[in-house]
Design a protein around this motif. Structure first.
Motif, PDB file in Angstrom:
ATOM      1  N   LEU A 180      18.348  39.177  23.630  1.00  0.00           N
ATOM      2  CA  LEU A 180      16.976  39.175  24.135  1.00  0.00           C
ATOM      3  C   LEU A 180      16.196  40.429  23.755  1.00  0.00           C
ATOM      4  O   LEU A 180      14.977  40.467  23.910  1.00  0.00           O
ATOM      5  CB  LEU A 180      16.974  39.022  25.659  1.00  0.00           C
ATOM      6  N   LEU A 181      16.886  41.445  23.263  1.00  0.00           N
ATOM      7  CA  LEU A 181      16.223  42.689  22.893  1.00  0.00           C
ATOM      8  C   LEU A 181      15.612  42.597  21.498  1.00  0.00           C
ATOM      9  O   LEU A 181      16.104  41.868  20.638  1.00  0.00           O
ATOM     10  CB  LEU A 181      17.214  43.852  22.932  1.00  0.00           C
ATOM     11  N   SER A 182      14.584  43.378  21.289  1.00  0.00           N
ATOM     12  CA  SER A 182      13.937  43.413  19.970  1.00  0.00           C
ATOM     13  C   SER A 182      14.852  44.143  18.987  1.00  0.00           C
ATOM     14  O   SER A 182      15.694  44.961  19.390  1.00  0.00           O
ATOM     15  CB  SER A 182      12.601  44.144  20.053  1.00  0.00           C
ATOM     16  N   PRO A 183      14.676  43.867  17.698  1.00  0.00           N
ATOM     17  CA  PRO A 183      15.466  44.601  16.701  1.00  0.00           C
ATOM     18  C   PRO A 183      15.303  46.120  16.838  1.00  0.00           C
ATOM     19  O   PRO A 183      16.272  46.865  16.720  1.00  0.00           O
ATOM     20  CB  PRO A 183      14.914  44.097  15.366  1.00  0.00           C
ATOM     21  N   LYS A 184      14.093  46.569  17.125  1.00  0.00           N
ATOM     22  CA  LYS A 184      13.843  48.007  17.260  1.00  0.00           C
ATOM     23  C   LYS A 184      14.648  48.587  18.436  1.00  0.00           C
ATOM     24  O   LYS A 184      15.210  49.679  18.335  1.00  0.00           O
ATOM     25  CB  LYS A 184      12.358  48.258  17.456  1.00  0.00           C
ATOM     26  N   SER A 185      14.711  47.854  19.540  1.00  0.00           N
ATOM     27  CA  SER A 185      15.489  48.302  20.696  1.00  0.00           C
ATOM     28  C   SER A 185      16.974  48.338  20.373  1.00  0.00           C
ATOM     29  O   SER A 185      17.679  49.281  20.754  1.00  0.00           O
ATOM     30  CB  SER A 185      15.259  47.381  21.886  1.00  0.00           C
TER      31      SER A 185
END
Length: 66
Positions: free
Chosen positions: A5-10
């Motif tokens: 569920l996290l963004s690639p950046k995160s």
């Protein structure tokens, strides 16, 4: 934690944090290691989960080797 569920950046930020902690620990003698990356299993579990999520999203990364 559901890393999917996290963004690639995160995910990249979390992965870089593991790399920084691992590098810091490896630079110290065993009795002075601050994070215990190689000592505590949860670091490995989280590292593998983050790397799986990065791979699933097609993000290029350097594996931690844990």
């Amino acid at each position: 934690m559901n890393y999917q569920l996290l963004s690639p950046k995160s995910l990249v930020a979390l992965h870089q944090g593991i790399h920084r902690a691992l590098t810091a620990d490896d630079a110290q003698p065993p009795h002075l290691r601050e994070y215990g990356v190689r000592l505590f299993r949860h670091w490995t579990v989280h590292s593998h989960a983050i790397e799986a999520a990065l791979a699933a999203k097609g993000v290029v990364f350097i594996p931690t080797g844990l």
